[in-house]
Each structure stands twice: as C-alpha cells, then as structure tokens.
Scaffold this active site. Structure first.
Site, PDB file in Angstrom:
ATOM      1  N   LYS A  80       0.872  -1.297   0.020  1.00  0.00           N
ATOM      2  CA  LYS A  80       0.129  -0.057  -0.034  1.00  0.00           C
ATOM      3  C   LYS A  80       0.958   1.276  -0.066  1.00  0.00           C
ATOM      4  CE  LYS A  80      -3.951   1.864   2.460  1.00  0.00           C
ATOM      5  NZ  LYS A  80      -4.889   1.702   3.910  1.00  0.00           N
ATOM      6  N   SER A 155      -9.988   1.789   2.965  1.00  0.00           N
ATOM      7  CA  SER A 155      -9.075   2.458   2.040  1.00  0.00           C
ATOM      8  C   SER A 155      -8.177   1.713   1.248  1.00  0.00           C
ATOM      9  CB  SER A 155      -8.130   3.573   3.016  1.00  0.00           C
ATOM     10  OG  SER A 155      -7.487   2.813   3.844  1.00  0.00           O
ATOM     11  N   SER A 179      -9.973  -0.613   7.208  1.00  0.00           N
ATOM     12  CA  SER A 179      -9.673  -0.365   5.775  1.00  0.00           C
ATOM     13  C   SER A 179      -8.923  -1.689   5.177  1.00  0.00           C
ATOM     14  CB  SER A 179      -8.682   0.627   5.773  1.00  0.00           C
ATOM     15  OG  SER A 179      -9.279   1.774   5.579  1.00  0.00           O
TER      16      SER A 179
HETATM   17  N1  GLN Z   1     -13.806   3.758   6.169  1.00  0.00           N
HETATM   18  C1  GLN Z   1     -12.738   4.168   7.411  1.00  0.00           C
HETATM   19  C2  GLN Z   1     -12.533   5.815   7.302  1.00  0.00           C
HETATM   20  O1  GLN Z   1     -12.830   6.488   6.387  1.00  0.00           O
HETATM   21  C3  GLN Z   1     -11.691   3.397   7.551  1.00  0.00           C
HETATM   22  C4  GLN Z   1     -10.338   4.159   7.342  1.00  0.00           C
HETATM   23  C5  GLN Z   1      -9.186   3.208   7.424  1.00  0.00           C
HETATM   24  O2  GLN Z   1      -9.301   2.109   7.985  1.00  0.00           O
HETATM   25  N2  GLN Z   1      -7.908   3.394   7.154  1.00  0.00           N
HETATM   26  O3  GLN Z   1     -12.165   6.532   8.091  1.00  0.00           O
END
Ligand code: GLN
Length: 485
Positions: A80, A155, A179
């Site tokens: 990532k 994400s 995420s």
């Molecule tokens: N959907 C969550 C957010 O927008 C998850 C983000 C994450 O785990 N990086 O904060």
C-alpha cells in the site's frame, strides 16, 4: 491462468526455494497479468518492473548458489502506498506527497526485505487512508475486479483488488477503521488486522495513531499467518508495539476438530441494523456450518455498538487533525508558490494540495479538540470508548470469538454512499485494539463475494488464525475462482 498466479504463497515459496520455479518467472507472471487487467482495475499507483526483476534475479542466484533462503525468498508482494520503502516515493494517494521520497524503511519493509520478498508495486488507496471506497485517492479510482462498475472498498482498495485479481499473491495494507477487512470482504479474499501493538507502525503514514495497524491481504489464511510470522514482533521504534517475540503463526494449523473446543459469540445487536438479505442468509449458513463442526454458538451483547460510528468519527478526526498538522508545506511535501506570509503559505500549501475528505476531517478534528468542545466531544468519546471495550471484554468472557458478517452491505457503484453503520463490527476491533480477520464465505446471486469476520481477544491472533483457517475449510467458498475482468 498461469499456474504461478493461482499458487498459494506457501507453495510458491517452497517451489522457488527448491529451484522448481524461478522468482524471475513469478515476477514476470504477475506483470503479464498486470498488463492484461490493470487498465480496467487500476489497483497500482506505481509499478517497478525493472527493479523487481533485478531483486528476483538476485533471489534466484542466491538459491542457485546454495545460500540460505529467506522465509519469503523471491515471492512477489504489493505494498500500500502509505508504507515507506527507503529511496522510493510514497504518496499516500495525496497530491501533498506527490514528490516525497521515503528516507527510511518501515519496520515491516525491513523485515520483508530480510525475508527475501520482492516488491512489485505500490497500491492505490483513499487519500491518507481516509475513506472506505478508494475514491478519495487524488490519482485514480480502483475498480472491484468482480464488477468493475463497483467500488473495491477501502481505504486499501488497491491492495485488495490486486490480490483478488491475481496481480499479486499477497499484499500489505493498513487498517484504522476496517480498511483492510472491508475491501477484503468486498473482493472475496482474506483480510487481517492484528491486535493493536503486534505489528510495528514505524514507517507507516499515520491516520489515527491509536487505531492504525498494518495488516495483510491474501488468498488464504495460511499465507496471512506466514506473512505475519515475518513482520510481527517487538520494535523499539514504535513505542506502543508490545514486546512480543517473533512467533511462527502457522504452527498447529492442521488440527482437526478446532471448533469442538470453541464458543462462538454472535452479537445480539446485529439484528438492530438493516442489512443486505443475501449477506444475512450466507452468514446464517456460516453459523450453521460452525455448529455442525461442533462449535458452541452463544449470543453475546455489547450495547455500546450503537456508539461506534460517532465514537470512531470523533476520536479518528481528532487524531487526524494532530497528525496532519505536520503537513504544513514547510517541512516536507507540497509547498505552494503563492504564499505571501508564513500563515498564508501554510494555508495555501494545504489548501491547494489536500482533498475534500482530508480537509473535512481536519476541520472536524480541530473542532472536537477546541477548548470549548474538548470535554463534551473528545473526552466524552474516550469515555464511551472505554465503555465499548468493557462491553466487548465482557462478551469475550462468554466466548472465544465474536462472529459477524464482514460488512452489513454489499459494495456500491462509484459515487454512491455506503451507510455509516456498514462496517461497525470491523471498526469495533480498532476501537478496542482487538485482532480481526475477514474470510470469504460465498457469492450473491450476482456473483459478488461476501465475507464473515472473526474478532478475538487482544493478542489471541494465533488462535484467531487457527479458527479462520478451520472455517476456510468448511465455508464452501472456492478460492480457485477468479473474477472475469
Ligand atoms: N472507512 C474508514 C474511514 O474512512 C476506514 C479508514 C481506515 O481504516 N483507514 O475512516
């Protein structure tokens, strides 16, 4: 499809180390697949074929000359784009870090390098990991390989899409509020977030420091355990990394009858939320399968689940506003050429380079930390967080794992929104520092994959892998299926 691409990491590394498969051929197979499907999927922000082939050739030479193989010698992996690799760019999918070059390796990268893994590319994500669809990336939209009109989740959507479409055998992601596990569920693969403090965060671009963890995507639980055996364990450079010894998490995987000794807790609160009918049906089926395997199914309750979305938002945004404060255009990253004073330069550097979602979270986080709001918002949220942790610890006194659907809804089309409670069973794990793993469990009528989620007590990661591995065997999900892209 090329056999190398459908091979598990476990088998691939054995074959590479035995000289039966060349690492160079494994890397070439990944790039061939990337050339075929990446134009539609758009999982990668950066590919480094030349460098990857060079590393692969070095692994092959090591093996040929009889030197000792690393645990992941010559195996390709995708990373990532918020994890630092020394000397390489890391954008976190933001314009702000467009020209940023990492000055050092993240601990996980250092460990992967010494295990011999080959980095094939950097995967797309929501900007600074803020989002659940990968649509907030400043660069491109990643598609769900099972239906390219839909989001892959986020994400870490790029890592999920890369693994599920066989462009990479496995990948690293980060999980602050689901995420890794949410996109893994949306793309039909295994996604794991460790107990908070099991894997060092040193070298990961922070979102919300008290939730962030690096974790993995793979096609099966064994491969995840193998990867975690390499990257987990104490690291003095991350002050909250627990002093756990490096452990072989693949041990004890072949025991049958795992569920005969386990109590599986189903949250009573699941029925409070509207959920996709097909998800509920496949979840019920999964529960029945566990029961048939001898698991004792118990109902557990954590009334504070209802606070999860609000709680997460307040604390996450507060931590965002503190972490992103270092992005001021002065120290590193984008600097606006239009500033006419110091404050103007701060404002313009951030204003011109950060996306809408990031700005929104900085503003809200700054608001909840403001002198007038701190007690009624941030402090209160921390108290409710303790309430939730107490509720969940009480639930864990009655069961070994809390079992739920991975998400309450299926992935939507680009531009559509998921309801905010979609990921609450995943986010609860981040709020409490518990480990969680998503395992695929079936397909909808429209051939979209669905997943289930096991959450364990803090530092029960080894046991979590064993349960997830045993579930994988009975889930009926055929992992040899790949999306037609
Ligand atoms: N959907 C969550 C957010 O927008 C998850 C983000 C994450 O785990 N990086 O904060």
């Amino acid at each position: 499809m090329d056999e190398i691409l459908t091979c598990s990491v476990k088998d691939l590394r054995t074959k590479i180390c035995a000289g039966e498969v060349k690492s160079v051929d494994a890397v070439k197979a990944c790039y061939k697949r990337i050339k075929e499907v990446e134009p539609k999927v758009k999982a990668f922000l950066k590919l480094n074929e030349e460098q990857a082939l060079k590393h692969a050739a070095a692994s092959d030479e090591k093996i040929r000359s009889g030197q000792k193989c690393g645990v992941l010698e010559g195996v390709p992996i995708a990373i990532k784009d918020n994890i630092m690799i020394k000397g390489e760019s890391m954008t976190s999918a933001s314009k702000y870090l467009e020209n940023y070059v990492s000055p050092y390796d993240a601990t996980v990268i250092e460990r992967l390098k010494s295990a011999g893994a080959v980095f094939i590319g950097r995967t797309n994500m929501d900007e600074f990991a803020m989002g659940g669809s990968t649509e907030t990336s400043a660069y491109q939209q990643t598609a769900n390989p099972w239906d390219i009109t839909k989001i892959p989740g986020g994400s870490s959507g790029g890592s999920a899409a890369a693994v599920s479409s066989a462009m990479a055998p496995f990948a690293l992601g980060s999980d602050t509020g689901g995420s890794i596990r949410q996109p893994a569920g949306f793309t039909g693969i295994v996604g794991y977030k460790p107990s908070y403090g099991l894997i060092s965060r040193y070298g990961v671009c922070a979102l919300a420091s008290s939730f962030d963890q690096i974790g993995s995507f793979s096609k099966n639980v064994y491969d995840t355990a193998l990867l975690v055996s390499v990257i987990a364990g104490k690291d003095y450079r991350d002050p909250v990394c627990e002093p756990t010894e490096q452990t072989d998490y693949t041990e004890g995987f072949d025991n049958s009858g795992v569920f005969k000794k386990l109590k599986i807790g189903i949250p009573k609160e699941l029925s409070n939320y509207s959920s996709d009918g097909e998800i509920l049906k496949s979840f019920d089926n999964a529960v029945r399968n566990l029961q048939l395997e001898g698991a004792e199914i118990v109902e557990v309750s954590a009334p504070s689940y209802k606070y999860v979305p609000a709680l997460y938002k307040v604390i996450m945004c507060a931590e965002v506003s503190a972490n992103i404060a270092t992005f001021d255009g002065i120290r590193y990253g984008y600097r606006s050429p239009n500033g006419i004073s110091l404050n103007d330069e701060y404002a313009k550097s951030r204003g011109e380079s950060l996306g809408y979602e990031v700005k929104k979270r900085i503003l809200f986080g700054t608001y909840v930390l403001g002198a007038k709001n701190y007690h009624r918002c941030y402090h209160q949220a921390q108290r409710v967080r303790t309430l939730l942790i107490n509720d969940l610890n009480k639930a864990f006194s009655e069961c070994d794992f809390i079992f739920s659907p991975s998400t309450l809804q299926m992935p939507v089309k680009f531009g559509e929104e998921l309801p905010e409670e979609c990921d609450i069973f995943l986010i609860a794990a981040n709020l409490g520092g518990f480990p969680g793993i998503t395992v695929p469990c079936g397909f909808t009528k429209n051939r979209m994959p669905m997943g289930v989620h096991f959450m364990g007590k803090r530092f029960s990661d080894a046991k979590l892998f064993q349960a997830a591995h045993a579930f994988e065997k009975i889930s009926g999900f055929d992992m040899s299926q790949y999306p037609k892209i």
